[in-house]
Design a protein around this motif. Structure first.
Motif, short mmCIF file in Angstrom:
data_model
loop_
_atom_site.label_atom_id
_atom_site.label_comp_id
_atom_site.label_asym_id
_atom_site.label_seq_id
_atom_site.Cartn_x
_atom_site.Cartn_y
_atom_site.Cartn_z
N SER A 206 13.94 47.41 58.52
CA SER A 206 14.91 48.20 57.77
C SER A 206 16.16 48.45 58.61
O SER A 206 17.17 48.90 58.08
CB SER A 206 14.30 49.51 57.31
N GLY A 207 16.10 48.16 59.88
CA GLY A 207 17.26 48.32 60.74
C GLY A 207 17.13 47.51 62.00
O GLY A 207 16.03 47.42 62.56
N VAL A 208 18.22 46.90 62.42
CA VAL A 208 18.28 46.16 63.68
C VAL A 208 19.65 46.38 64.29
O VAL A 208 20.60 46.69 63.58
CB VAL A 208 18.02 44.64 63.50
N ASN A 209 19.74 46.22 65.59
CA ASN A 209 21.05 46.33 66.23
C ASN A 209 21.63 44.95 66.49
O ASN A 209 20.98 43.93 66.25
CB ASN A 209 20.97 47.18 67.50
N GLN A 210 22.86 44.92 66.99
CA GLN A 210 23.56 43.65 67.20
C GLN A 210 22.85 42.78 68.23
O GLN A 210 22.84 41.55 68.12
CB GLN A 210 25.01 43.90 67.62
N ALA A 211 22.21 43.39 69.23
CA ALA A 211 21.49 42.61 70.24
C ALA A 211 20.35 41.82 69.60
O ALA A 211 20.07 40.69 70.00
CB ALA A 211 20.95 43.53 71.33
N THR A 212 19.71 42.38 68.59
CA THR A 212 18.64 41.67 67.87
C THR A 212 19.21 40.48 67.12
O THR A 212 18.65 39.38 67.17
CB THR A 212 17.94 42.62 66.88
N VAL A 213 20.32 40.68 66.44
CA VAL A 213 20.97 39.61 65.68
C VAL A 213 21.31 38.45 66.62
O VAL A 213 21.02 37.29 66.32
CB VAL A 213 22.24 40.13 64.97
N ALA B 266 22.73 35.25 61.38
CA ALA B 266 24.15 35.34 61.04
C ALA B 266 24.61 36.80 60.95
O ALA B 266 25.77 37.11 61.21
CB ALA B 266 24.43 34.62 59.74
N SER B 267 23.69 37.69 60.56
CA SER B 267 24.04 39.10 60.39
C SER B 267 22.77 39.94 60.41
O SER B 267 21.65 39.41 60.33
CB SER B 267 24.75 39.31 59.06
N ALA B 268 22.94 41.25 60.48
CA ALA B 268 21.80 42.16 60.41
C ALA B 268 21.12 42.04 59.05
O ALA B 268 19.90 42.10 58.95
CB ALA B 268 22.25 43.60 60.66
N ALA B 269 21.91 41.84 57.99
CA ALA B 269 21.34 41.71 56.64
C ALA B 269 20.44 40.48 56.55
O ALA B 269 19.37 40.54 55.94
CB ALA B 269 22.45 41.64 55.60
N GLU B 270 20.87 39.38 57.15
CA GLU B 270 20.04 38.18 57.14
C GLU B 270 18.74 38.42 57.90
O GLU B 270 17.67 38.05 57.44
CB GLU B 270 20.78 37.00 57.78
N PHE B 271 18.84 39.08 59.05
CA PHE B 271 17.64 39.33 59.84
C PHE B 271 16.67 40.24 59.12
O PHE B 271 15.46 40.01 59.12
CB PHE B 271 18.01 39.92 61.20
N THR B 272 17.17 41.30 58.49
CA THR B 272 16.29 42.25 57.83
C THR B 272 15.64 41.67 56.58
O THR B 272 14.65 42.21 56.09
CB THR B 272 17.01 43.57 57.48
N ALA B 273 16.16 40.57 56.08
CA ALA B 273 15.53 39.89 54.94
C ALA B 273 14.26 39.16 55.37
O ALA B 273 13.41 38.85 54.54
CB ALA B 273 16.50 38.92 54.29
N ASP C 237 19.59 46.03 74.49
CA ASP C 237 18.22 45.62 74.19
C ASP C 237 18.09 45.39 72.69
O ASP C 237 18.70 46.11 71.89
CB ASP C 237 17.22 46.69 74.61
N ALA C 238 17.30 44.42 72.31
CA ALA C 238 17.05 44.15 70.89
C ALA C 238 16.15 45.25 70.35
O ALA C 238 15.02 45.41 70.80
CB ALA C 238 16.40 42.78 70.72
#
Length: 82
Positions: free
Chosen positions: A50-57, A63-70, A37-38
């Protein structure tokens, strides 16, 4: 990613012995990271993540968790999401 400190803060509130807290944090981190689950942890009051898992990405095509959290939550709302 700030997952471990955030989960540590949540585990502190649990009524368990200190010796069990480290194991609980590891367990919650494993569940968070391995969930299909995302899952996203928002930071208030900015509503950036401030945090996401791989399912969210994967779900949002980042492209990455860092990109998403930006991004902010408005950038990835249901109206603008997948």
């Amino acid at each position: 990613m700030l997952v471990t400190p955030l989960l540590s803060a949540l585990v502190v509130a649990l009524p368990i012995q200190n010796s069990q807290r480290h194991l609980a944090v590891k367990h919650f981190c494993m569940l968070f990271k391995s969930s299909r689950d995302a899952l996203m942890i928002p930071r208030l009051p900015s509503w950036k993540y401030s945090g996401v898992n791989q399912a969210t990405v994967e779900l949002f095509g980042a492209a990455s968790a860092a990109e998403f959290t930006a991004r902010g939550s408005v950038d990835v709302s249901l109206l603008n999401g997948p």
